[in-house]
Motif scaffolding. Structure first.
Motif, mmCIF file in Angstrom:
data_model
loop_
_atom_site.group_PDB
_atom_site.id
_atom_site.type_symbol
_atom_site.label_atom_id
_atom_site.label_comp_id
_atom_site.label_asym_id
_atom_site.label_seq_id
_atom_site.Cartn_x
_atom_site.Cartn_y
_atom_site.Cartn_z
ATOM 1 N N ASP A 95 28.686 21.839 70.335
ATOM 2 C CA ASP A 95 28.375 22.234 71.697
ATOM 3 C C ASP A 95 26.939 23.005 71.736
ATOM 4 O O ASP A 95 26.344 23.248 72.640
ATOM 5 C CB ASP A 95 29.393 23.637 71.785
ATOM 6 N N SER A 96 26.150 22.668 70.748
ATOM 7 C CA SER A 96 24.731 22.945 70.708
ATOM 8 C C SER A 96 23.973 21.758 70.066
ATOM 9 O O SER A 96 24.295 21.018 69.372
ATOM 10 C CB SER A 96 24.400 24.306 69.994
ATOM 11 N N THR A 97 22.633 21.821 70.447
ATOM 12 C CA THR A 97 21.714 20.946 69.799
ATOM 13 C C THR A 97 20.713 21.948 69.035
ATOM 14 O O THR A 97 19.919 22.631 69.680
ATOM 15 C CB THR A 97 21.015 19.892 70.774
ATOM 16 N N TYR A 98 20.510 21.531 67.806
ATOM 17 C CA TYR A 98 19.466 22.424 67.050
ATOM 18 C C TYR A 98 18.531 21.403 66.896
ATOM 19 O O TYR A 98 18.275 20.774 65.724
ATOM 20 C CB TYR A 98 20.216 22.656 65.865
ATOM 21 N N VAL A 99 17.326 21.430 67.602
ATOM 22 C CA VAL A 99 16.122 20.769 67.340
ATOM 23 C C VAL A 99 14.600 21.675 67.210
ATOM 24 O O VAL A 99 14.893 22.656 67.669
ATOM 25 C CB VAL A 99 15.836 19.963 68.376
ATOM 26 N N PHE A 100 14.280 21.464 65.942
ATOM 27 C CA PHE A 100 13.194 22.107 65.576
ATOM 28 C C PHE A 100 11.841 21.651 66.410
ATOM 29 O O PHE A 100 11.111 22.652 66.718
ATOM 30 C CB PHE A 100 12.861 22.089 64.297
ATOM 31 N N ARG A 101 11.367 20.429 66.385
ATOM 32 C CA ARG A 101 10.246 19.983 66.956
ATOM 33 C C ARG A 101 10.322 18.974 68.051
ATOM 34 O O ARG A 101 11.294 18.198 67.650
ATOM 35 C CB ARG A 101 9.343 19.466 65.750
ATOM 36 N N ILE A 102 9.638 18.806 69.060
ATOM 37 C CA ILE A 102 9.770 17.764 69.972
ATOM 38 C C ILE A 102 8.211 17.343 70.001
ATOM 39 O O ILE A 102 7.273 18.168 70.445
ATOM 40 C CB ILE A 102 10.412 18.170 71.158
ATOM 41 N N THR A 103 8.196 15.791 69.932
ATOM 42 C CA THR A 103 6.720 15.594 70.037
ATOM 43 C C THR A 103 6.529 14.537 71.168
ATOM 44 O O THR A 103 7.578 13.634 71.151
ATOM 45 C CB THR A 103 6.303 14.893 68.622
ATOM 46 N N GLY A 104 5.676 14.886 72.009
ATOM 47 C CA GLY A 104 5.646 13.906 73.233
ATOM 48 C C GLY A 104 5.149 12.445 72.965
ATOM 49 O O GLY A 104 4.523 12.191 71.685
ATOM 50 N N ALA A 105 5.373 11.477 74.028
ATOM 51 C CA ALA A 105 5.006 10.073 73.624
ATOM 52 C C ALA A 105 3.601 9.958 73.818
ATOM 53 O O ALA A 105 3.082 8.746 73.303
ATOM 54 C CB ALA A 105 5.717 9.383 74.674
#
Lengths: 415, 625
Positions: free
Chosen positions: B352-362
């Motif tokens: 039920d959740s998404t645990y994402v630490f880092r998002i890097t743009g394109a």
């Protein structure tokens, strides 16, 4: 507070003695570790500064080591290149002799043999190794022999001679960080050091109506250049000329094809990146063998030779007995070669003096920062011992006083 | 006409009174060294004289004194001073507990010295420098692996020491809560006995002393106020709750709190509401456990997760001796199996959740470029969302520092390729997980087309963690993300075992499009080594140097504050207690003097009785015989 209960003097002296004992223990501890800061709370800001100083000192030691490594590597390369200069100068002497026209063909033949031997020596220098077995002049492929010789037949002689020397290394530079944020290249790839003439690559493909199909990238001499979809050949030429490479691109007026020319003697290193085909479509690179430097299109005309090419040219001219060639293109080739190699030596020399300067600066900075750290963290032993003596003295006085105060009560006087 | 034996009665009264006074003096002397004992004084007063104006009054000049009675045996105690002591004692209890544990936290650092995490990290960076200069060597790679392992162990060790401190504080809290409970019920019990005794008109001095002692102990554990306005019911209150009211009491108890990693909350047994204390040892322990120690662990986790992420990012893009790339240098045990970061938070078996630490743009951005766009970013923070506005003339650098200083729990930086990298930071509310990006949304195009993270602007294109596979809502091509660590990363960090088994797999060379630049290239190793001095954004600190210095100064300053405040509190208490001792303490010489007085008095009255006896003897035996 005028009234003193019987417990009060005892409580007081106990409190003060515990306090003093604690202070003495702290002081002795600090003397034991020679550090003013036993716990971080003793001086938080000095402790924080000290962490920076210590890390900086550690880093500067590393930079010092890197500087030594760099100087060592370059000294080895320098030695080899100086040998190469000697070899080339001997070749020049022979060339000058052979060009006078007063030498008979048989003697020219012997001179040719000597040049052949000198040439082989030159190839060996090109393939020189460092003390750990890695090749000096092969770019960032230290286990690959940089110069590969191919034997063949030379007209006017018997037996096999070396007819081709190919460079198999790459154009990579190994960088070392010699001071904060600044790096220095440690090696010199063989295709720049041992290159004599400006290289020119003439494509034979008509490029006047060429358009780049999709965004792609090419890499020239290690620098990446972006090309946009729809660029025509003039845009490509502009981009190449704007880029930071020792190359100039032009359009050949006769065949409307792309021409690449070096502005400093070295072998052109050209690649199409990420599946693009621009340079191949323009007739510069061969579609079949994409890895530089042996990747020029078979239809393209490539001019400009390496030091080895010049040496072979001289040797062949001498063996042929062609004094004109010897005196003309032969000597010119050797002169160009000498120019390249001495340029490389000069670069090494200037890098070395820069490293000397850096090494001096590192050692004086290290001394300064160590001084700062010591001021923040170090204990003044004399001051500390004095403090301890004073505390001990106070402690003795307090003990004597309490003993006296608690001596007699009324009970002692009541019968 | 007085009675014949009136004089004897008078003597008897006097003797008894002086006997009691002597006994009290003896009682004082015996209890001189008892802690908290206040000296008792016999208050003697003249007995009611004869005759009051009444009908059966004898017609003789009055009023004739009838001797002495002990009216009261009172404690010499200054109630106002007692109130002051109770009010101030919680300060000493608070700072004592705080000082002790902050010292432990300081010592975990091992600074400024050679065995700190900072020093291990310096050595680790140094090994990468060595590798960058000799990139084709196996020996240099082994050194990197060794130093990396030493660093991982150092970080794990610091984590377990911090956790150990947190556990000890928990144990201390449990012990203290039990103590408070016991004290509270003890006081209530004493209240009952005292009120019974007082109902009979007595002064139960020793019981009162004992109750004062218990109150004194309680006041150093929690901040209390004592009110004796109602003589029948003594009230001890703390934080708006009545701990003791007469013989009724309410004790605190511990309840396990799943949001706080299984540590307990303190609640009141009867009402079940959270107990809030503002002073005393218990308040200090709760703060130490949930703010100081937890903060230290969060800082360590934050440094670990950022540092491993940065090293891994570069290492994955680097090429090893066999020309392969794509391996992480540090990994976390246990592995997170779900590569999209899906997690089952409610425990019902469904993601039920998404645990994402880092998002890097394109898209690759340049720091000094002006964005040329207008809009407002919505970022998650402790108390909800924060809005960060941006204007066309802002540079990318300006906007990133605005994000970092906005108080949101997301930090922004440009990675080595110039792409925008947003990372989750530790959550201040324990109910939210650490290092998870909880939401992103942009009313303009900055995160959408410019940086290449979201698909659309506005709430439609927003990213939120409260659903599974939320990463599918991000842009398709080129967006990178890394999954958040499942539990404390600093407790589980290890060097990738694949690398330990095969040192040649340590990447040193840079390259592109899957092809290495050659085994003699040390580009990736150099990039990793340069992370040490680059402005890399660790929370609020702009680089490792700043981070370590700030941490050291922070704990040092807290320690300094605790030590000084403790000294002050101790001095204040000492003064008050000395004052109390001066007022209520026993002075043996004084008691001895009093004893002499009473003894002489006793002797004198005995003498009087004797004289009277002789007089009676005359009347009885010699009159009219």
């Amino acid at each position: 507070m005028k009234r003193i209960s019987s417990q009060l003097p005892g409580m007081d002296s106990s409190y003060n003695m515990r306090l003093r004992e604690w202070e003495m223990s702290q002081e002795t501890n600090k003397m034991g570790t020679q550090s003013r800061i036993k716990d971080l709370r003793d001086d938080p800001l000095a402790a924080a500064r000290s962490t920076r100083y210590q890390s900086e000192i550690f880093r500067m030691e590393r930079y010092g080591k890197n500087v030594s490594t760099a100087q060592g590597t370059m000294a080895v390369a320098e030695g080899n290149l100086m040998q190469a200069v000697d070899v080339l100068q001997r070749m020049r002497e022979l060339a000058v002799q052979g060009a006078t026209g007063t030498v008979d063909p048989a003697q020219m033949g012997y001179m040719g043999e000597e040049v052949d031997q000198l040439f082989r020596e030159l190839v060996n220098i090109g393939n020189a190794r460092a003390e750990d077995g890695s090749y000096l002049f092969s770019g960032t492929q230290p286990r690959t022999e940089p110069f590969r010789t191919t034997a063949g037949h030379v007209p006017g002689t018997g037996g096999d001679r070396i007819t081709q020397v190919d460079y198999l290394g790459n154009n990579g530079t190994r960088l070392a960080e010699v001071s904060e944020g600044s790096t220095m290249g440690l090696n010199m790839p063989g295709h720049t050091v041992f290159w004599a003439e400006q290289q020119q690559v003439y494509s034979t493909t008509d490029a006047s109506s060429y358009r780049v199909q999709a965004d792609s990238r090419i890499r020239l001499d290690g620098t990446e250049i972006d090309l946009r979809a729809g660029d025509n050949v003039y845009a490509i030429i502009a981009r190449i000329n704007d880029a930071d490479v020792a190359l100039k691109a032009e359009l050949d007026p006769v065949s409307s094809s792309l021409m690449l020319r070096t502005t400093q003697p070295h072998q052109v290193w050209a690649e199409d990146l990420a599946g693009g085909t621009v340079l191949q479509d323009l007739g510069i690179l061969d579609k079949e063998s994409p890895r530089p430097p042996q990747n020029f299109a078979k239809s393209a005309r490539v001019f400009g030779g390496s030091v080895f090419d010049m040496a072979m040219h001289l040797r062949d001219a001498l063996l042929e007995g062609n004094a004109e060639k010897v005196g003309g293109s032969g000597i010119r080739g050797i002169d160009d070669s000498l120019q390249s190699v001495t340029t490389a030596l000069a670069e090494i020399g200037s890098k070395d003096s820069r490293l000397e300067g850096i090494a001096k600066r590192i050692s004086s900075e290290t001394a300064e920062v160590t001084g700062f750290d010591s001021e923040d963290r170090g204990l003044d032993l004399a001051e500390s011992i004095t403090r301890l003596r004073m505390l001990e003295f106070g402690h003795e006085a307090a003990l004597a006083a309490s003993a006296r105060v608690m001596q007699k009560t009324l009970l002692d006087y009541l019968r | 006409m007085q009675s014949t034996f009136a004089g004897v009665e008078l003597g008897k009264r006097g003797i008894i009174a002086h006997q009691q006074a002597l006994q009290t003096a003896g009682h004082n002397v015996s209890n001189a060294s008892v802690e908290g004992y206040s000296r008792q004084r016999v208050e003697m007063g003249a007995t009611d004289p004869l005759y009051f104006p009444q009908l059966n009054r004898e017609n003789t000049p009055g009023q004739i004194g009838q001797g002495v009675d002990v009216q009261r045996i009172a404690r010499t105690k200054d109630e106002l001073l007692e109130g002051r002591i109770v009010a101030e004692d919680n300060q000493q209890g608070y700072w004592e507990a705080r000082d002790k544990y902050i010292l432990m936290l300081e010592q975990v650092y091992n600074e400024p010295g050679d065995s700190s995490v900072r020093n291990l990290m310096d050595k680790f960076w140094d090994s990468w420098q060595e590798l960058s200069v000799r990139p084709s060597e196996i020996a240099a790679r082994k050194a990197v692996l060794q130093r990396g392992q030493a660093l991982a162990e150092g970080i794990q060790d610091r984590f377990s020491r911090l956790k150990g401190i947190r556990d000890s504080v928990e144990g201390d809290i449990q012990g203290t809560v039990k103590q408070v409970s016991d004290l509270v019920s003890g006081i209530a019990g004493l209240n009952e006995q005292i009120s019974k005794s007082q109902a009979l008109g007595d002064m139960p001095n020793d019981l009162l002393d004992r109750r004062d002692n218990l109150i004194g102990q309680l006041s150093s554990l929690v901040d209390i106020t004592v009110s004796s306005r109602d003589p029948d019911e003594m009230v001890v209150a703390s934080g708006g709750v009545r701990l003791v009211q007469g013989r009724l009491f309410e004790a605190p108890a511990m309840v396990v709190d799943p949001d706080n990693e299984g540590y307990s909350r303190v609640v009141w047994t009867d009402s079940g509401k959270d107990a809030r204390f503002r002073g005393g040892k218990l308040a200090a322990l709760l703060e130490l456990r949930d703010i100081d120690a937890r903060g230290e662990i969060q800082d360590l986790d934050m440094m670990t997760v950022n540092f491993t992420d940065m090293v891994n990012e570069i290492h994955r893009g680097g090429y090893d001796l066999s020309g392969a790339n794509g391996r992480d240098f540090f990994v976390e045990y246990p592995f997170i199996n779900n590569i999209s970061g899906n997690y089952d938070r409610s425990g019902d078996g469904e993601y039920d959740s998404t645990y994402v630490f880092r998002i890097t743009g394109a898209n690759a951005l340049t720091a000094k470029d002006q964005v040329g766009l207008r809009g407002s970013l919505t970022l998650p923070s402790a108390g909800g969302d924060v809005q960060v506005e941006y204007f066309p003339t802002d540079t990318v650098e300006d906007l990133m520092s605005r994000i970092n200083l906005s108080g949101s729990e997301v930090t922004a930086r440009l990675n080595s390729e110039g792409r925008l990298s947003l990372k989750g930071s530790p959550a201040s509310d324990p109910r939210n997980p650490d290092f998870v990006i909880r939401g992103l949304s942009d009313s303009g195009q900055f995160l959408v087309g410019y940086a290449g993270i979201l698909r659309k602007s506005g709430p439609d294109g927003a990213y939120t963690w409260e659903k599974a596979d939320a990463t599918r809502d991000l842009r398709e091509n080129g967006v990178g993300f890394s999954v958040a660590p499942l539990s404390h990363p600093s407790g589980w960090i290890v060097v990738n075992p694949k690398l330990s088994a095969d040192p040649g797999a340590v990447a040193a060379a840079s390259g592109s499009s899957g092809i290495s630049d050659g085994i003699g290239d040390g580009g990736a190793a150099l990039a990793i080594a340069q992370l040490r001095t680059r402005p890399v954004m660790l929370g609020q600190a702009s680089g490792f140097d700043a981070f370590f210095a700030a941490q050291t100064a922070d704990i040092g300053l807290r320690g300094e504050e605790a030590a000084k405040s403790l000294d002050t509190a101790k001095l204040v208490m000492k003064d008050l207690k000395d004052l109390r001792e001066s007022f209520s303490g026993v002075n043996i010489d004084e008691e001895m003097t009093n004893m002499i007085t009473f003894q002489r008095g006793y002797a004198a009255i005995a003498r009087f009785v004797n004289t009277f006896d002789e007089m009676l003897d005359t009347v009885i035996n010699r009159m009219g015989v």
